[in-house]
Design a protein around this motif. Structure first.
Motif, PDB file in Angstrom:
ATOM      1  N   SER A  81       5.634   5.933 -24.562  1.00  0.00           N
ATOM      2  CA  SER A  81       5.374   5.350 -25.618  1.00  0.00           C
ATOM      3  C   SER A  81       5.621   4.838 -27.018  1.00  0.00           C
ATOM      4  CB  SER A  81       3.475   5.416 -26.008  1.00  0.00           C
ATOM      5  OG  SER A  81       3.416   6.115 -26.507  1.00  0.00           O
ATOM      6  N   ALA A  82       6.313   6.479 -27.018  1.00  0.00           N
ATOM      7  CA  ALA A  82       6.934   6.775 -28.328  1.00  0.00           C
ATOM      8  C   ALA A  82       8.558   6.890 -28.306  1.00  0.00           C
ATOM      9  CB  ALA A  82       6.680   8.432 -28.586  1.00  0.00           C
ATOM     10  N   ARG A 114      -0.619   3.014 -30.696  1.00  0.00           N
ATOM     11  CA  ARG A 114       0.547   2.294 -30.685  1.00  0.00           C
ATOM     12  C   ARG A 114       0.974   0.576 -30.692  1.00  0.00           C
ATOM     13  NH1 ARG A 114      -0.207   7.263 -30.150  1.00  0.00           N
ATOM     14  NH2 ARG A 114       1.184   8.253 -28.922  1.00  0.00           N
ATOM     15  N   GLN A 121       8.493  -0.495 -33.773  1.00  0.00           N
ATOM     16  CA  GLN A 121       7.300   0.548 -33.520  1.00  0.00           C
ATOM     17  C   GLN A 121       6.250   1.608 -34.384  1.00  0.00           C
ATOM     18  OE1 GLN A 121       5.861  -0.147 -30.648  1.00  0.00           O
ATOM     19  NE2 GLN A 121       5.099   1.355 -29.535  1.00  0.00           N
ATOM     20  N   VAL A 123       2.566   4.131 -35.028  1.00  0.00           N
ATOM     21  CA  VAL A 123       1.891   4.957 -34.001  1.00  0.00           C
ATOM     22  C   VAL A 123       1.195   5.562 -34.861  1.00  0.00           C
ATOM     23  CG1 VAL A 123       1.710   7.442 -32.804  1.00  0.00           C
ATOM     24  CG2 VAL A 123       3.726   6.295 -32.948  1.00  0.00           C
ATOM     25  N   LEU A 128       7.376   4.945 -36.361  1.00  0.00           N
ATOM     26  CA  LEU A 128       7.429   6.005 -35.410  1.00  0.00           C
ATOM     27  C   LEU A 128       8.489   7.330 -35.928  1.00  0.00           C
ATOM     28  CD1 LEU A 128       7.656   6.833 -31.627  1.00  0.00           C
ATOM     29  CD2 LEU A 128       9.596   5.439 -32.021  1.00  0.00           C
TER      30      LEU A 128
END
Length: 418
Positions: A81-82, A114, A121, A123, A128
């Motif tokens: 997810s990262a 996320r 992306q 977080v 990110l």
């Protein structure tokens, strides 16, 4: 297809937890083995997170090719997810193996913060590259733009589909990696519904456990729940230095967990001081929640080869306490930590049960003469109170899920031959 063990389990848990039969297949996997799989979902850990890009490509290509030859209609590449690991190379490998088809990439997991917006992306609301993942000692994230990350390792063009676009591209024409924005779970639902409507063609999808959760909900909307007994005490083994996990450990320590931190030098040297082992064993004999982690007051420069020695040292610490853990559920943080324990403990089978908390799967490990419940998670997952919340869940003495544990299998002997 996941690139590490925690990724395989947190994604497999989404299906198993809804009663969809799952089976863990050890490498190497042939098309004959896939055709003979008794379950609806086959889970494979390619162990490719720390490989070179070319090796990761080859590993995923061979596996995806075998799956395509076996007639599998949905190929799912689990991604971090990262966005760590070799995402570009591995999505290209899946596409090539399936006949140069396009890949639908949904990297969001809104429930865990996320989110994907305009191909970036986020977080917990932060890009990110500005999140705690940017300070990871082994895999710092330096980019938030998903198309740029993919472009590092593949020449397949990427296309970002915004949330407001109602229709998605058909598979005809030149292949692409189609990146879908999503900031809410409902937006994931809509895209999965659209993708599943194309069951006349092989579907190539990629994403983290958030995608698996939504997909499993479509495949098994009304699961029959079962109750699994759990040991009420918690033993936490932590081999990751991620800032998210560090905060979780501090929170647990402040709320009654006994914490024994082991210097890196002792772990790397394979000689953990006997007093530390004694303190851990004494805490377990008293039935206290326990954490064994790495002492970071005098940190060493951690290279991949050093990291392996660290997690192997932690595994030896856990094994030295094994005889006093009969009333404990294990909690292993970090894919390398869990992988090392499986390698050294003699585990014969992994039976995926489901999630005890979002992003936190629970599995049953079977050994020659015993079995043990293990909770696992990636280093960057979870709220600050994840350890204390799990401890509270364990006090109930049971876990409810729809899992069918008989088809699941993990053979450490076969895996270790690789």
């Amino acid at each position: 297809m996941a690139d590490d063990i925690t990724g395989m389990l947190d994604t497999g848990a989404q299906f198993a937890g809804r009663g969809i039969s799952t089976q863990v297949l050890p490498l190497p996997v042939t098309s004959e083995q896939i055709r003979g799989c008794r379950a609806d979902v086959a889970l494979v850990n390619t162990r490719s997170r720390h490989m070179a890009p070319e090796e990761a490509y080859k590993c995923v290509y061979q596996l995806a090719k075998a799956a395509a030859e076996a007639g599998v209609q949905i190929l799912y590449k689990k991604t971090d997810s990262a966005l760590r690991g070799h995402i570009g190379a591995e999505l290209a490998a899946m596409s090539d193996a399936a006949g140069k088809k396009s890949v639908a990439f949904l990297p969001a997991y809104p429930e865990l913060g996320r989110r994907t917006k305009e191909g970036i992306q986020y977080v917990n609301g932060v890009p990110l590259s500005e999140s705690p993942f940017s300070r990871d000692a082994l895999e710092p994230t330096t980019e938030s733009d998903i198309c740029r990350i993919l472009g590092r390792e593949t020449e397949i063009p990427s296309l970002v589909i915004p949330v407001e676009r109602q229709q998605i591209p058909r598979g005809a024409g030149s292949r692409q990696i189609v990146v879908f924005d999503a900031e809410r779970e409902g937006e994931m639902d809509r895209r999965i519904c659209q993708l599943l409507s194309r069951r006349d063609e092989r579907l190539l999808v990629a994403g983290c456990a958030g995608l698996a959760k939504e997909l499993a909900g479509f495949l098994a909307p009304s699961p029959q729940m079962k109750v699994f007994p759990l040991q009420k005490n918690l033993f936490v083994l932590c081999g990751t230095n991620h800032a998210v996990t560090t905060g979780q450990i501090l929170h647990a320590q402040q709320n009654g967990f006994v914490r024994i931190s082991i210097p890196i030098e002792e772990l790397v040297g394979g000689k953990v001081h006997s007093d530390r082992i004694r303190m851990l064993r004494d805490a377990c004999k008293q039935g206290k929640p326990v954490i064994a982690d790495i002492d970071r007051e005098n940190p060493m420069e951690v290279q991949p080869e050093i990291s392996k020695k660290i997690v192997d040292g932690l595994s030896s610490v856990l094994l030295s306490c094994q005889d006093v853990l009969t009333e404990y559920t294990l909690f292993l943080t970090g894919g390398d930590t869990l992988g090392s324990y499986l390698e050294h403990s003699g585990c014969k089978q992994i039976l995926v049960l489901g999630e005890i908390l979002p992003g936190t799967p629970i599995s049953l490990l079977r050994f020659a003469d015993r079995q043990q419940c293990v909770i696992s998670k990636s280093g960057g997952y979870g709220a600050e109170n994840v350890l204390t919340s799990c401890a509270e869940k364990l006090e109930q003495g049971s876990f409810s899920a729809a899992a069918s544990i008989e088809p699941n299998a993990y053979n450490e002997k076969e895996t270790s031959k690789k």
